[in-house]
Scaffold this active site. Sequence first.
Site, PDB file in Angstrom:
ATOM      1  N   LYS A  82       0.810  -1.212   0.000  1.00  8.66           N
ATOM      2  CA  LYS A  82       0.000   0.000   0.000  1.00  8.66           C
ATOM      3  C   LYS A  82       0.849   1.270   0.000  1.00  8.66           C
ATOM      4  CE  LYS A  82      -4.286  -1.739   0.512  1.00  8.66           C
ATOM      5  NZ  LYS A  82      -5.463  -1.417  -0.290  1.00  8.66           N
ATOM      6  N   ASP A  99      -8.720  -0.611   6.166  1.00  7.50           N
ATOM      7  CA  ASP A  99      -8.604  -1.802   7.009  1.00  7.50           C
ATOM      8  C   ASP A  99      -7.272  -1.809   7.741  1.00  7.50           C
ATOM      9  OD1 ASP A  99     -11.001  -3.457   6.572  1.00  7.50           O
ATOM     10  OD2 ASP A  99     -10.372  -3.377   4.489  1.00  7.50           O
TER      11      ASP A  99
END
Length: 409
Positions: free
Chosen positions: A76, A121
Site C-alpha cells: 500500500k 482496514d
Amino acid sequence: MLLSNPHAVRRSYPADLAAIMNIESAKQSQRWLAPWTELARAATPLYALPDLAGKLQVGAIHVKDESVRSPLGSFKALGAPVALVWQVMRLYPAHDIVPEQVLAGRYATLLQDFTVISATDGNHGRSLAAAARSAGCQCVIVLHAHVSAEREAAIAAYGARIVRITGNYDESVTVAAELARTNDWQVISDTSYEGYEDIPRDVMQGYGTIAAELVEQVAGPDGKSAYTHIFLQGGVGGLAAGIVSYFWELYGVNRPRFIVVEPAQADCLYQSALHGRASRALGSIDSVMAGLACGETSPLAWRFLQPAVDYFLTIEDELAIQAMRVLAAGSEADIPIVAGESGVAGVAGLLSICSNKVCMKQVGLDASSRVLVINTEGATAATVYHDLLGISADTVLSQQNSWKDRHHE
C-alpha cells in the site's frame, strides 16, 4: 469455490483501458515515489520456492515479497502516496508543483491547511498517514469495528486523527465521504464510486510499480511473460487491476492466466463475475484476512478485471493461516517468509487449487507451469501474527537471515 470467468478475453490491451491506466503512467508513478524516504531504495525481492513447487507439482513458484517495500509493511506504500502527489498537482496548478518533491515536504507551508481522509482496514490508512506527514498536510482516517487496536496505533503514530465507527469497512467508506463533504476534505481512497474515479485510478497506477519491477527481475521468452499463472489478492480489486493492466498491455494475447483470490465471506469480486457487473459480497465481510474484508467491488477496478481475470476463487480463513505457516516454515531450499493474513491470499489460493486435481486441470496448472504470487504484507499486526502462528515475526525473520547465511545470499 472456483469460478471460470465467462467474460475473460485474450486479445490486445483495449485502447479505452489504456487511456485510464498504462505502463508509461505506472513508470511515471515509480519515478515520483523513488525519492520518498519511506520506501526501500531497491526493488523488493523475488524468491523462488522450489520445494513448495515440487510438493504442489508445478514447474516453479516465485513470491514477490512486498513486506519489505517500506517500514509501512505492505504494498500500500505505493498507492496512497502517489495519489496524494497527483491530487496536490491538480489542486495547486499555479504553483508549478515538482511531483518528486511533494513527499520531501517542499510544499508543507502551502499544504498545512489541506486535509486528506480515507477509510481503511489498516495498510492503506497507514500509508496515507505517512505520506500526509511527509508532505506536510493533515490526515483523518476512519476505522471500522474490526480494525485492531494495534493497527490503529500504527496509523496514529504517523500523526493521523482517528475516527472510529461501529460498522464494517463499507460503512466506513460512506462515513469518510460524508466527513469529506462536510469539512471540505479530500478523500484519497482505492475504491471508486460514482463521480470518484481519478484518485482510485492513481492509487491503482501506483501498484504498477510491482509489475514494472517483476518484468525487470525475470525476463520471459520471446515477448511472453515469464509466468503462466499469476495469483492476486481480491479486496475491492485495486491491486489486481494495477497488476493485470500492466501485464495485459505488455504481453497482449500472450498474457498470463490471472486468478483472483478473496475470502469466502467477502466475495464481492466472485459475485461480480457471476453477475457480470460490479457487485456486493454475500457474506458477513468479517475475515481474518482483514485487508481483503471488503463488501463492494470498485467499479473502476472491475472494468479491468472483468475482461482479464480468468478465474475467481474464494477461500476460507483457515487456509490463509495454513499458507502463513507454509511460508514461515520454509525448507532447506525455500526461504522462510513473513507474510500477513491478507498477504498470503495468493499462496492460499494456489494451495487450494493444487489440492484438487480437477481444479488444477481446469486452470491449466501442471509440471510446466510457472506461478507468481505476491506477498502483499508482512506482520502489520505483530500480535495477530503471533496469535495465529504461535511464533513471532521476529523469529521467522531470524530464521530467514540464517537461511540467507547458509545460502550466501
